[in-house]
Design a protein around this motif. Structure first.
Motif, PDB file in Angstrom:
ATOM      1  N   LYS A 136      10.890 -27.801  40.387  1.00 17.35           N
ATOM      2  CA  LYS A 136      10.201 -29.076  40.179  1.00 17.35           C
ATOM      3  C   LYS A 136       9.494 -29.078  38.816  1.00 17.35           C
ATOM      4  O   LYS A 136       9.555 -30.061  38.077  1.00 17.35           O
ATOM      5  N   GLN A 137       8.846 -27.969  38.468  1.00 20.36           N
ATOM      6  CA  GLN A 137       8.174 -27.856  37.168  1.00 20.36           C
ATOM      7  C   GLN A 137       9.173 -28.009  36.031  1.00 20.36           C
ATOM      8  O   GLN A 137       8.910 -28.682  35.031  1.00 20.36           O
ATOM      9  N   ARG A 138      10.337 -27.366  36.173  1.00 18.28           N
ATOM     10  CA  ARG A 138      11.356 -27.441  35.129  1.00 18.28           C
ATOM     11  C   ARG A 138      11.852 -28.870  34.955  1.00 18.28           C
ATOM     12  O   ARG A 138      12.056 -29.340  33.844  1.00 18.28           O
ATOM     13  N   ARG A 139      12.063 -29.575  36.077  1.00 20.11           N
ATOM     14  CA  ARG A 139      12.538 -30.963  35.985  1.00 20.11           C
ATOM     15  C   ARG A 139      11.501 -31.844  35.290  1.00 20.11           C
ATOM     16  O   ARG A 139      11.861 -32.708  34.483  1.00 20.11           O
ATOM     17  N   ASP A 140      10.228 -31.633  35.608  1.00 18.03           N
ATOM     18  CA  ASP A 140       9.168 -32.389  34.940  1.00 18.03           C
ATOM     19  C   ASP A 140       9.171 -32.094  33.441  1.00 18.03           C
ATOM     20  O   ASP A 140       9.030 -33.000  32.617  1.00 18.03           O
ATOM     21  N   SER A 141       9.316 -30.829  33.086  1.00 17.86           N
ATOM     22  CA  SER A 141       9.328 -30.435  31.676  1.00 17.86           C
ATOM     23  C   SER A 141      10.501 -31.070  30.949  1.00 17.86           C
ATOM     24  O   SER A 141      10.357 -31.537  29.815  1.00 17.86           O
ATOM     25  N   ILE A 142      11.662 -31.100  31.591  1.00 17.86           N
ATOM     26  CA  ILE A 142      12.850 -31.693  30.972  1.00 17.86           C
ATOM     27  C   ILE A 142      12.599 -33.155  30.634  1.00 17.86           C
ATOM     28  O   ILE A 142      12.894 -33.602  29.518  1.00 17.86           O
ATOM     29  N   SER A 143      12.036 -33.899  31.581  1.00 20.79           N
ATOM     30  CA  SER A 143      11.804 -35.321  31.309  1.00 20.79           C
ATOM     31  C   SER A 143      10.815 -35.500  30.154  1.00 20.79           C
ATOM     32  O   SER A 143      10.990 -36.389  29.318  1.00 20.79           O
ATOM     33  N   GLN A 144       9.798 -34.641  30.082  1.00 21.24           N
ATOM     34  CA  GLN A 144       8.834 -34.746  28.986  1.00 21.24           C
ATOM     35  C   GLN A 144       9.456 -34.346  27.652  1.00 21.24           C
ATOM     36  O   GLN A 144       9.221 -34.993  26.634  1.00 21.24           O
ATOM     37  N   ASP A 199      17.165 -28.074  26.906  1.00 21.68           N
ATOM     38  CA  ASP A 199      18.327 -27.238  27.214  1.00 21.68           C
ATOM     39  C   ASP A 199      17.907 -25.898  27.815  1.00 21.68           C
ATOM     40  O   ASP A 199      18.560 -25.386  28.732  1.00 21.68           O
ATOM     41  N   VAL A 200      16.823 -25.332  27.302  1.00 21.27           N
ATOM     42  CA  VAL A 200      16.303 -24.069  27.855  1.00 21.27           C
ATOM     43  C   VAL A 200      15.900 -24.277  29.310  1.00 21.27           C
ATOM     44  O   VAL A 200      16.209 -23.453  30.177  1.00 21.27           O
ATOM     45  N   GLU A 201      15.224 -25.373  29.586  1.00 24.90           N
ATOM     46  CA  GLU A 201      14.793 -25.678  30.960  1.00 24.90           C
ATOM     47  C   GLU A 201      16.004 -25.900  31.871  1.00 24.90           C
ATOM     48  O   GLU A 201      16.006 -25.455  33.024  1.00 24.90           O
ATOM     49  N   HIS A 202      17.042 -26.581  31.363  1.00 25.31           N
ATOM     50  CA  HIS A 202      18.270 -26.780  32.143  1.00 25.31           C
ATOM     51  C   HIS A 202      18.886 -25.435  32.515  1.00 25.31           C
ATOM     52  O   HIS A 202      19.348 -25.244  33.642  1.00 25.31           O
TER      53      HIS A 202
END
Length: 148
Positions: free
Chosen positions: A58-66, A77-80
């Motif tokens: 969930k944290q990674r998905r939030d980071s990706i959107s930001q 890409d790192v978060e993906h």
């Protein structure tokens, strides 16, 4: 073999294969597990580890959107990549029919009659679907079931 043991073995194989990005993601997960074990002085079981992984996803998905909103695609890409590594430790996702059958069973089991009983139904459903379904979507389905 426990989930923690599997993750530890994967870390060792990533070290041997010199897969630095994968190794980093696995180490982040193991650090999160270890921190909770040390803080609470307990040994985590598979269900608790899955909850940690779910939180990290969930944290990674939030980071990706930001990151994407800020135009920082390289960080997204790192978060993906980290999501792809963490996802391998999650149980197989529940399909729609399975989610609906768990909800129907929980409604019958708790005797829920309306929206006011939503908490009871969520409490019954959560252990069965944790890590296998998005709980926000499950909540929406429960509301629809109880309203209808």
């Amino acid at each position: 073999m426990s989930l923690k043991a599997v993750i530890t073995e994967d870390m060792k194989s990533a070290m041997r294969a010199k897969e630095t990005a994968r190794l980093g993601a696995i180490r982040l997960l193991l650090a999160a597990i270890k921190q909770i074990e040390v803080d609470e002085r307990i040994e985590l079981d598979d269900a608790q580890i899955i909850a940690i992984i779910d939180k990290m996803l969930k944290q990674r998905r939030d980071s990706i959107s930001q990151y994407e909103a800020a135009g920082r695609q390289e960080l997204a890409d790192v978060e993906h990549f980290e999501i792809s590594v963490l996802q391998t430790y999650m149980p197989e996702a529940a399909n729609d029919a399975e989610i609906d059958s768990v909800i129907v069973a929980a409604v019958a089991e708790t005797g829920a009659a309306g929206i006011k009983d939503m908490g009871k139904v969520m409490a019954a459903v959560k252990p069965k679907l944790a890590g296998r379904a998005d709980m926000a979507q499950v909540s929406t389905r429960i509301k629809a079931q109880l309203a209808g």
